[in-house]
Design a protein around this motif. Structure first.
Motif, short mmCIF file in Angstrom:
data_model
loop_
_atom_site.label_atom_id
_atom_site.label_comp_id
_atom_site.label_asym_id
_atom_site.label_seq_id
_atom_site.Cartn_x
_atom_site.Cartn_y
_atom_site.Cartn_z
N PRO A 28 16.67 66.69 37.54
CA PRO A 28 17.56 67.84 37.73
C PRO A 28 16.78 69.03 38.26
O PRO A 28 15.59 69.18 38.00
CB PRO A 28 18.10 68.11 36.32
CG PRO A 28 17.06 67.54 35.41
CD PRO A 28 16.50 66.34 36.12
N LEU A 29 17.46 69.89 38.99
CA LEU A 29 16.86 71.11 39.50
C LEU A 29 16.89 72.15 38.38
O LEU A 29 17.85 72.90 38.23
CB LEU A 29 17.62 71.60 40.73
CG LEU A 29 17.12 72.88 41.39
CD1 LEU A 29 15.66 72.75 41.81
CD2 LEU A 29 17.99 73.23 42.60
N SER A 30 15.81 72.19 37.60
CA SER A 30 15.76 73.05 36.41
C SER A 30 15.20 74.43 36.68
O SER A 30 15.20 75.29 35.80
CB SER A 30 14.92 72.37 35.32
OG SER A 30 13.63 72.06 35.80
N GLY A 31 14.70 74.68 37.88
CA GLY A 31 14.15 75.99 38.19
C GLY A 31 13.36 75.95 39.49
O GLY A 31 13.32 74.93 40.17
N HIS A 32 12.72 77.04 39.81
CA HIS A 32 11.92 77.10 41.03
C HIS A 32 10.64 76.27 40.91
O HIS A 32 10.04 75.91 41.92
CB HIS A 32 11.56 78.54 41.36
CG HIS A 32 12.70 79.36 41.86
ND1 HIS A 32 13.59 79.99 41.03
CD2 HIS A 32 13.11 79.64 43.12
CE1 HIS A 32 14.49 80.64 41.74
NE2 HIS A 32 14.23 80.44 43.02
N VAL A 33 10.19 76.01 39.70
CA VAL A 33 9.02 75.17 39.46
C VAL A 33 9.45 74.02 38.55
O VAL A 33 9.75 74.23 37.37
CB VAL A 33 7.86 75.95 38.81
CG1 VAL A 33 6.65 75.04 38.60
CG2 VAL A 33 7.47 77.16 39.66
N GLN A 62 14.90 79.79 49.91
CA GLN A 62 14.74 79.11 48.63
C GLN A 62 13.54 78.16 48.70
O GLN A 62 13.56 77.18 49.42
CB GLN A 62 15.99 78.33 48.24
CG GLN A 62 17.12 79.20 47.75
CD GLN A 62 18.26 78.38 47.15
OE1 GLN A 62 18.38 77.19 47.40
NE2 GLN A 62 19.09 79.03 46.38
N LEU A 63 12.51 78.49 47.95
CA LEU A 63 11.31 77.66 47.87
C LEU A 63 11.20 77.08 46.48
O LEU A 63 11.22 77.81 45.48
CB LEU A 63 10.07 78.52 48.18
CG LEU A 63 8.70 77.91 47.91
CD1 LEU A 63 8.51 76.62 48.70
CD2 LEU A 63 7.60 78.91 48.25
N VAL A 64 11.10 75.76 46.40
CA VAL A 64 11.00 75.07 45.12
C VAL A 64 9.74 74.21 45.11
O VAL A 64 9.44 73.52 46.09
CB VAL A 64 12.24 74.19 44.85
CG1 VAL A 64 12.03 73.31 43.62
CG2 VAL A 64 13.46 75.07 44.64
N ILE A 65 9.02 74.27 43.99
CA ILE A 65 7.82 73.46 43.80
C ILE A 65 8.18 72.32 42.85
O ILE A 65 8.65 72.56 41.74
CB ILE A 65 6.69 74.31 43.18
CG1 ILE A 65 6.40 75.53 44.07
CG2 ILE A 65 5.44 73.47 42.97
CD1 ILE A 65 5.78 76.68 43.32
N ALA A 66 7.96 71.11 43.28
CA ALA A 66 8.25 69.94 42.46
C ALA A 66 6.97 69.12 42.28
O ALA A 66 6.34 68.73 43.26
CB ALA A 66 9.33 69.07 43.11
N ILE A 67 6.61 68.89 41.02
CA ILE A 67 5.44 68.07 40.70
C ILE A 67 5.95 66.91 39.86
O ILE A 67 6.35 67.09 38.71
CB ILE A 67 4.39 68.89 39.92
CG1 ILE A 67 4.09 70.20 40.66
CG2 ILE A 67 3.11 68.08 39.74
CD1 ILE A 67 3.24 71.16 39.86
N LEU A 68 5.95 65.73 40.45
CA LEU A 68 6.63 64.59 39.84
C LEU A 68 5.64 63.48 39.51
O LEU A 68 4.66 63.26 40.24
CB LEU A 68 7.71 64.05 40.77
CG LEU A 68 8.74 65.10 41.24
CD1 LEU A 68 9.76 64.45 42.15
CD2 LEU A 68 9.42 65.77 40.05
#
Length: 248
Positions: A28-33, A62-68
């Protein structure tokens, strides 16, 4: 000419690809990070959150950082493209979303750029940011600084303020080191030769003459200090596969 064999193979490959993508689960998109891999410390997530929130407030981008933790068996290019579309990053009328994706397990990095920002954050600049700003920090083990440097550079690029650094391969660095050593040896050789060949009475140096002065010159992930109300949803910006990838 019978092409049924290659065509059938291509269709089967496409079918398998679609099936594989259908099984991919997106967080889920829980925030910008979105740090699902727990790679960052709480203060690092907080700093990045503040940074990208202010950037969005100033620019609407809109910039989002995702570390998966993993990419679930598909390439980072395909995963980033699908994730950016799934999260609907950017505004629908501007297509101004950016996804900064890090996959520690696969040691891969991707900057996925919305259609509306490809004129400023070009594929070449995205690649330069990854290879000159992010990868060196990751290779030294400083993931927080690498991501911060990448985010700062992405922001600068979308403002037409980023100056690309020259890319230097490992081979280039080895050649530079070898050339430097060769020049040092040549200089030492010339110096020693000139000293030894000078007449004894003509030598003017004294002990200590050759001296010098030397001196030292994610919020939304439940971490402490997360800004409340950061949970947001994308506006439906478009992505066409623009961006760049890299690894460390």
């Amino acid at each position: 000419m019978n092409c049924s064999g290659p065509i059938t193979f291509a269709l089967i490959a496409l079918l398998f690809s679609l099936v594989a993508q259908a099984d991919v689960q997106f967080p889920p998109l829980s925030g910008h990070v979105v740090d699902r891999a727990k790679l960052l410390a709480a203060d690092e997530r907080y700093h990045l959150t503040e940074l990208v929130q202010q950037y969005e407030s100033d620019s609407s981008n809109q910039l989002v950082i995702a570390i998966l933790p993993e990419l679930q068996g598909i390439t980072i290019e395909e995963y980033a493209y699908q994730l950016a579309r799934h999260w609907k990053l950017g505004h629908k009328d501007k297509n101004n979303g950016v996804l900064f994706l890090v996959a520690p397990r696969e040691r891969k990095i991707r900057i996925e750029v919305g259609d509306g920002l490809e004129g400023t954050l070009t594929d070449a600049l995205a690649a330069n940011i990854i290879h000159t700003k992010v990868v060196p920090e990751f290779q030294s083990g400083d993931f927080g600084e690498g991501i911060n440097a990448g985010v700062q550079s992405i922001i600068s690029a979308t403002r037409n303020e980023y100056v690309a650094e020259p890319l230097e391969s490992k081979k280039d660095r080895r050649m530079t080191v070898l050339l430097g050593l060769f020049l040092i040896l040549v200089i030492l050789h010339l110096f020693v030769t000139s000293v030894l060949s000078a007449p004894v009475h003509g030598r003017s140096y004294k002990r200590g003459r050759f001296g010098g002065n030397y001196g030292s010159g994610g919020f939304g992930d439940g971490y402490p200090g997360a800004r409340a109300g950061d949970n947001f949803s994308g506006g439906g910006g478009g992505f066409g596969g623009g961006g760049a990838s890299g690894g460390w």
